[in-house]
Scaffold this motif. Structure first.
Motif, PDB file in Angstrom:
ATOM      1  N   ARG A  81       7.875  22.255  30.628  1.00  0.00           N
ATOM      2  CA  ARG A  81       7.140  21.480  29.642  1.00  0.00           C
ATOM      3  C   ARG A  81       7.769  21.409  28.116  1.00  0.00           C
ATOM      4  NH1 ARG A  81       1.471  20.293  31.230  1.00  0.00           N
ATOM      5  NH2 ARG A  81       1.502  20.491  33.495  1.00  0.00           N
ATOM      6  N   PRO A  96       0.862  25.655  17.326  1.00  0.00           N
ATOM      7  CA  PRO A  96       1.165  24.765  18.588  1.00  0.00           C
ATOM      8  C   PRO A  96       0.969  25.971  20.029  1.00  0.00           C
ATOM      9  CG  PRO A  96       3.298  24.765  17.509  1.00  0.00           C
ATOM     10  CD  PRO A  96       2.027  25.511  16.710  1.00  0.00           C
ATOM     11  N   LEU A 108      -2.558  22.453  27.506  1.00  0.00           N
ATOM     12  CA  LEU A 108      -2.192  23.297  28.557  1.00  0.00           C
ATOM     13  C   LEU A 108      -2.798  24.748  28.453  1.00  0.00           C
ATOM     14  CD1 LEU A 108      -0.440  23.509  31.201  1.00  0.00           C
ATOM     15  CD2 LEU A 108       1.527  24.490  29.820  1.00  0.00           C
ATOM     16  N   LEU A 119       8.261  23.995  26.096  1.00  0.00           N
ATOM     17  CA  LEU A 119       7.482  24.611  25.439  1.00  0.00           C
ATOM     18  C   LEU A 119       7.955  25.851  24.685  1.00  0.00           C
ATOM     19  CD1 LEU A 119       3.997  24.437  26.868  1.00  0.00           C
ATOM     20  CD2 LEU A 119       4.496  23.687  24.715  1.00  0.00           C
ATOM     21  N   LYS A 121      -0.870  23.151  22.163  1.00  0.00           N
ATOM     22  CA  LYS A 121      -0.211  22.654  23.262  1.00  0.00           C
ATOM     23  C   LYS A 121      -0.119  23.519  24.366  1.00  0.00           C
ATOM     24  CE  LYS A 121       3.437  20.063  20.512  1.00  0.00           C
ATOM     25  NZ  LYS A 121       2.719  18.778  20.644  1.00  0.00           N
ATOM     26  N   LEU A 122      -0.151  24.900  24.102  1.00  0.00           N
ATOM     27  CA  LEU A 122      -0.130  25.808  25.128  1.00  0.00           C
ATOM     28  C   LEU A 122      -1.053  27.028  24.802  1.00  0.00           C
ATOM     29  CD1 LEU A 122       0.622  27.349  27.574  1.00  0.00           C
ATOM     30  CD2 LEU A 122       2.658  28.550  26.203  1.00  0.00           C
TER      31      LEU A 122
END
Lengths: 330, 256
Positions: free
Chosen positions: B252, A206, A285, B254, A263-264
């Motif tokens: 976010r 992720p 992102l 994360l 996700k990143l």
């Protein structure tokens, strides 16, 4: 000479590649504006089942022969040349891929057909076709007015959406007259090599810390590893880093590497050549850090900073570690 | 095994690229040239093959940019012959024109293998290897990361890359053209002292050829990507960037 558009379909292990749908969708749009037809060539062995996935085309030039079971440029070229002679398309769309790259130059030089590579945009303006190609590592766009005669254009994967090309219905088959025996293939398939295993699968991570040429040397890789550890992420890289042997092939993002959608995606010192962007631009992102404000990576990033990745790395690792520790003790 | 390597000069992207007043070409006054990266790998692969099975490595470069320096460096690395090819033109040639020149020089069964980088950063009209192979009607395999001579001396066994980390092993009959993505090991390094020494003694042959009949593409304009297009740019130095990226990741969710 008609205005027809021909797409060269690519498939792998019984499935059509995304690039095929991307080209078909664009081809449909162009054919509509030129009031012409969209054709697609499908070459291989026992591939008839794929025809019904090509419903967006008006006609399918299906050539199914045992000699075409595995891609070999000699036999594929011979068949494609026969199709070109029969269809006489105005535009031939191929992927700028492992297969398309071989066919493009071979056919262009042999048949004297003009060709373009690295195309990322294609449109029709008042009946004239205009292609935009991204070269110099993505730092310059070149707009080219295509000639009226047949032209071969190789498109960077991921440049067009694939959904418009995904139409399931049975298109008409077009019969192509071929020589009874194809020329003997001078390149022959021996075996398929599976991706190396035993390493983390970057397509499932992720959080990815991607590094490029800006990392400068092998010693600096540890800076990226430390940030990845703080983020519970994985380090991956663009091609130059892999070719230097600083990371294994399993960590390569982009053309002939992996396509990732984490996700990143932190892009550190990656300028963003098209062959890298095609493998990561769908990340949820993207945060890019590069010293060059014109770096093409910023065109796909959501957030960017014009700073030296080497300077940023230890600072960001520290910020993240502090925050993670704070969270843990809270 | 006799191997020809085509070494191309391309603009160094470390320098900024400027578009000239016509808007249709790069301003050459601002350009610095270097050897195309994948051509460096092609040279390395050629030298590795020679070390294993013997033979010669001959390097050819069009007279452009720092071509002479690149050729001297190739000799320092172990090439047997270096040839600077002059077509009497000031402006860079497109790949079709370059392929026409190389096909004229390299045809006639002089070489078992012609190696070149699979791509150069300025490839607009296809890559050089495929065009040379097409002109000479030789087999061509692109995106090659490994090439080994087969025992019979009539073929090479290569690994060709496919997307998703896949590759295929191919048997290629000689003579052939290969587009090299990466040599089996990173290109060797030549110490400056060795380079200086070679510079004094090495001979770079010069060959003049007739200018090719170029069929230029109808380039209507060049433009650069918009600065930071689409991205929200974080200003300030590295410390500020670190802080802002961290709070972004925190927002976010994360961070673990």
């Amino acid at each position: 000479m008609r205005n027809d558009i021909l797409v060269f379909a690519e498939h792998f292990r019984g499935t059509l590649n995304d690039i095929t749908y991307e080209l078909l969708g664009k081809g449909r749009e162009l054919a509509q504006s030129l009031d012409s037809r969209l054709l697609v060539s499908l070459l291989g062995h026992e591939v008839g089942g794929l025809v019904e996935r090509l419903g967006v085309a008006d006609q399918v030039c299906l050539v199914d022969r045992p000699e075409l079971k595995e891609f070999a440029s000699d036999s594929t070229k011979a068949v494609l040349e026969a199709i070109l002679a029969d269809v006489q398309p105005r535009l031939v769309l191929l992927g700028s891929t492992s297969i398309g790259l071989e066919l493009l130059g071979l056919i262009s030089a042999r048949k004297g057909i003009p060709c373009l590579d690295n195309c990322t945009r294609l449109e029709s303006r008042d009946g004239k076709l205009v292609a935009t190609c991204q070269i110099y590592g993505g730092k310059v766009f070149v707009e080219v007015a295509l000639p009226e005669a047949t032209t071969l254009v190789a498109v960077v994967p991921g440049s067009f959406p694939k959904e418009p090309g995904e139409v399931a219905s049975k298109p008409e088959l077009r019969n192509i007259a071929l020589p009874p025996v194809l020329p003997e293939a001078r390149t022959t398939f021996r075996k398929l090599l599976e991706p190396p295993s035993g390493d983390v699968d970057i397509t499932k991570a992720p959080i990815l810390v991607g590094v490029g040429r800006g990392i400068q040397n092998a010693d600096n890789m540890s800076l990226a590893e430390e940030l990845a550890a703080a983020l519970s992420g994985v380090v991956c890289a663009s091609r130059p880093v892999i070719d230097q042997g600083w990371l294994p092939l399993t960590r390569q993002v982009g053309k002939s590497g992996m396509t990732v959608k984490p996700k990143l995606y932190l892009a550190l010192g990656i300028s963003g050549a098209p062959e890298h962007l095609e493998g990561m631009k769908q990340s949820e992102l993207i945060v890019a850090v590069n010293t060059d404000p014109n770096a093409p990576i910023f065109s796909v990033a959501h957030y960017g900073a014009v700073v030296d990745a080497l300077e940023l790395l230890p600072l960001l690792t520290e910020e993240v570690s502090n925050q993670v520790t704070k969270k843990a003790s809270a | 095994m006799n191997i020809a390597v085509l070494a191309k000069q391309v603009p160094d992207l470390v320098e900024g690229l400027e578009i000239d007043p016509s808007g249709k070409a790069l301003d050459v006054n601002y350009l610095r040239y270097i050897l195309s990266e994948s051509d460096d790998h092609a040279l390395e692969q050629a030298l590795l093959l020679k070390e294993k099975v013997g033979g010669r490595v001959e390097v050819f470069a069009l007279n452009q940019g720092e071509a002479r320096e690149s050729l001297v460096a190739a000799i320092a690395k172990g090439a047997d012959r270096a040839v600077l090819v002059d077509a009497g033109l000031d402006s860079p040639l497109n790949n079709h024109a370059a392929a026409q020149i190389f096909a004229g020089l390299l045809g006639g069964g002089l070489f078992d293998l012609i190696l070149t980088g699979v791509r150069a950063i300025d490839d607009l009209d296809g890559s050089l290897g495929g065009l040379v192979a097409g002109s000479l009607d030789l087999p061509y395999a692109a995106l090659i990361r490994k090439a080994e001579a087969d025992g019979d001396g009539k073929t090479v066994i290569v690994q060709k890359e496919y997307p998703g980390g896949y590759a295929v092993e191919l048997v290629v009959r000689l003579p052939a053209v290969l587009g090299i993505q990466a040599a089996e090991q990173p290109p060797r390094y030549v110490p400056i002292s060795r380079l200086r020494q070679v510079m004094k003694t090495a001979t770079v042959e010069e060959v003049s050829v007739a200018p090719p009949s170029q069929q230029p593409l109808d380039v209507t304009c060049l433009f650069k990507p918009e600065e930071g297009a689409g991205a929200v740019m974080i200003s300030g130095g590295a410390q500020e960037a670190a802080r802002q990226i961290m709070s972004l990741l925190s927002e976010r969710r994360l961070l673990r």
